[in-house]
Write a protein that holds these residues in place. Structure first.
Motif, PDB file in Angstrom:
ATOM      1  N   GLY A 302       0.770  -1.291  -0.095  1.00 26.34           N
ATOM      2  CA  GLY A 302       0.027   0.266   0.024  1.00 26.34           C
ATOM      3  C   GLY A 302       0.882   1.273  -0.089  1.00 26.34           C
ATOM      4  N   ASP A 303       0.117   2.338  -0.226  1.00 26.21           N
ATOM      5  CA  ASP A 303       0.886   3.567   0.122  1.00 26.21           C
ATOM      6  C   ASP A 303       1.438   4.090   1.107  1.00 26.21           C
ATOM      7  N   VAL A 304       2.588   4.584   1.211  1.00 25.03           N
ATOM      8  CA  VAL A 304       3.323   4.973   2.631  1.00 25.03           C
ATOM      9  C   VAL A 304       2.926   6.323   2.937  1.00 25.03           C
ATOM     10  N   GLU A 305       2.473   6.311   4.072  1.00 24.77           N
ATOM     11  CA  GLU A 305       1.906   7.713   4.777  1.00 24.77           C
ATOM     12  C   GLU A 305       2.958   8.464   5.115  1.00 24.77           C
ATOM     13  N   PHE A 306       2.700   9.861   5.153  1.00 21.75           N
ATOM     14  CA  PHE A 306       3.707  10.867   5.623  1.00 21.75           C
ATOM     15  C   PHE A 306       3.725  10.823   6.982  1.00 21.75           C
ATOM     16  N   GLU A 307       5.013  10.561   7.505  1.00 19.87           N
ATOM     17  CA  GLU A 307       4.996  10.903   8.997  1.00 19.87           C
ATOM     18  C   GLU A 307       5.516  12.090   9.418  1.00 19.87           C
TER      19      GLU A 307
END
Length: 600
Positions: A302-307
């Motif tokens: 899946g997409d990697v979220e912004f941390e």
């Protein structure tokens, strides 16, 4: 037509007896025999030369056909090799068809060589023997006739010289008699003796004249027959022989062309087959075949979220990666921007990743690995197992057909003992029964493995089930921290008590039941000790049963090494553990690894 030297023999019996030119008249035909002999010999040599030419052409066709066949055989796909696997592509099948058509094409050149040998070379060789024999016979007759006329000429010359000599003797005797008769001193007896001698010489001259005249008429008749009958007949036979020789050469040259023309339709069919094979190539079908062959069955991450590191919160890498993976699952598949995970910025990681992927592909191609194909990705493993089951089914059916045939044969022997002993069939029936049992056992084993793979492979129902769980969690959970679920190797899922209660409150459509005994067994299992650490080289979404999601660069504990099936068992914390592909992590086995592990 031959042009013969014309001779003036119309004088008949008035044959000239003087002059050297007269003696050469019968020999002028001899020169024509020599010329004709040279010409006919040259004609025979031409036939031999043409025969040699056709023979060399036949050898060329044979060698060419042999080379074409060897070429076709050289590039034929070998059994139990990669080339046999490639035969499923349309361009490979087209190439195989081209090789087969080329083999037939070579066969037509062999036909040309055979026809040239049988229809031209053999015929000309036989004809050469006949024409040599015929030519020898004709020139033998010609030489015989020439010798006969020359012998007659010599005899005529002998008669002519005798007649000339007798005439001279008669003249001398007549002159001597007249001289003796005029001399008065000669006695009458001497005169009478001279007179008788002169008469005798005249009589001899008359006899020689008659003999010469008679033989001259005979010679003229023979000479007439020789030059107007015998020699023309011989020359006509030689002319006919020469015409037949030329006609035979023409027929052979026509056959030489017809031999090639006869195979042109079949050669055209071979070329049409090659063209049809080339036109049957389907690039899209081949590309789909490649996709189907190398499809792994793994779902893309899946997409990697912004941390947001600007917020003052403590978050471990494992929690972030887990939440990322779960939140990625929550998003609809249509809105996710699928990340091409093999392509990363770090060159070293890219190289290692490509090496790992290449090893998977190489194992897939070479077919090496354990019997259950556990070294392959799920989709490829399922295909291999299904293919093995189909192969075993065919073998079982074949053995059963043999058993039915032998059973019928045994029944015939029982009803008709004279045809054979029924007991002789029993050993073979027993052997076939054992073979069927072995094959059925093997088939059950592969069917079990296939069922295991199909259970672990993600399906639409699993996706819907997981989507329902995540939606429920989002709607009912107030805490900012997501509940961490744990997947056991058999596919059962456990969560925190509050999350579990919330999930039960919401009905889950299309759920798949799990085996409780496996859940209990995994829950009661003792915690395995840590034997090392590992670092995730690529992100992995643990959708399958018993797997665990990891993020790229995450550090985990290793609690069980790869046992040859391509999976390593890892632990994130005390509650989360599962299996990840060995090729996705870099393992560090070391002493007291648990104390040395840190999160990033």
């Amino acid at each position: 037509m031959y042009i013969f030297l014309d001779l003036d023999i119309s004088k008949g019996s008035t044959f000239h007896t003087r002059g050297k030119q007269d003696k050469m008249v019968p020999l002028q035909k001899r020169d024509q025999f020599d010329n004709l002999e040279k010409h006919t010999q040259w004609g025979i040599e031409f036939v031999e030369k043409y025969t040699k030419f056709v023979k060399e052409r036949s050898e060329i066709e044979t060698n060419y056909a042999k080379q074409i066949r060897n070429l076709s055989k050289k590039y034929q796909p070998k059994k139990n090799s990669r080339e046999e696997e490639e035969s499923k592509y349309t361009f490979c099948r087209a190439f195989l068809t081209t090789l087969n058509e080329l083999n037939d094409y070579a066969g037509q050149h062999e036909v040309i060589a055979e026809n040239l040998t049988s229809q031209i070379i053999a015929e000309l060789s036989r004809y050469l023997q006949e024409i040599k024999t015929e030519r020898k016979s004709h020139f033998h007759d010609g030489r015989k006739a020439q010798q006969h006329i020359e012998s007659s000429w010599k005899q005529l010359e002998s008669c002519k010289r005798k007649f000339e000599r007798d005439c001279k003797e008669a003249d001398r005797a007549q002159q001597y008699f007249e001289k003796m008769d005029a001399d008065i001193n000669v006695t009458k007896a001497d005169v009478e003796k001279a007179r008788q001698q002169a008469q005798m010489r005249h009589q001899m001259a008359a006899d020689s004249k008659g003999e010469y005249s008679s033989y001259l008429q005979k010679f003229n008749q023979e000479q007439n027959d020789h030059y107007y009958t015998i020699i023309p007949n011989i020359f006509q036979k030689l002319q006919d022989m020469e015409e037949r020789r030329i006609e035979r050469i023409g027929l052979c040259m026509k056959t030489f062309a017809d031999v090639d023309r006869q195979v042109l339709p079949i050669v055209g069919k071979c070329l049409d087959g090659m063209t049809k094979a080339a036109e049957s190539i389907e690039p899209k079908t081949d590309s789909k075949q490649v996709v189907e062959s190398y499809k792994s069955g793994f779902e893309p991450p899946g997409d990697v979220e912004f941390e947001d590191y600007g917020q003052a919160m403590k978050r471990t890498a494992s929690e972030t990666s887990l939440s990322n993976s779960r939140e990625g699952k929550e998003k609809p598949a249509g809105k996710s921007k699928g990340k091409l995970w093999p392509f990363i910025k770090n060159k070293n990681k890219l190289s290692l990743k490509l090496i790992t992927l290449n090893s998977h592909v190489r194992n897939l191609i070479e077919g090496s690995g354990p019997e259950d194909f556990s070294h392959l990705p799920p989709e490829q493993r399922r295909k291999k197992l299904q293919g093995k089951i189909d192969e075993l089914s065919k073998d079982i059916q074949k053995e059963m057909d043999q058993r039915d045939a032998l059973t019928k044969m045994k029944d015939v022997y029982v009803k008709n003992p004279q045809m054979g002993d029924p007991a002789s069939v029993d050993p073979r029936l027993s052997e076939i029964g054992q073979n069927i049992e072995k094959l059925q056992f093997e088939m059950q084993k592969f069917e079990g493995w296939l069922a295991e793979v199909e259970e672990r492979m993600p399906s639409k129902s699993d996706t819907h089930r997981r989507s329902g769980i995540y939606e429920t969690q989002n709607n009912t959970t107030v805490s900012t921290n997501c509940a961490q679920d744990r997947e056991s190797p058999d596919g059962s899922y456990t969560e925190e008590q509050n999350s579990e209660t919330q999930v039960k409150a919401t009905p889950i459509p299309n759920t798949t039941s799990t085996t409780p005994e496996f859940d209990d067994e995994f829950d009661d299992e003792e915690t395995l000790p840590t034997i090392g650490t590992c670092k995730a080289l690529y992100p992995f979404e643990g959708h399958n049963e018993g797997t665990i999601s990891v993020a790229e660069g995450e550090l985990l504990y290793v609690i069980e090494e790869d046992k040859g099936d391509g999976w390593t068992r890892v632990r994130r914390n005390e509650d989360e553990e599962g299996y990840v592909p060995t090729s996705y992590v870099e393992v560090f086995l070391e002493t007291n690894a648990k104390g040395a592990m840190t999160y990033i």
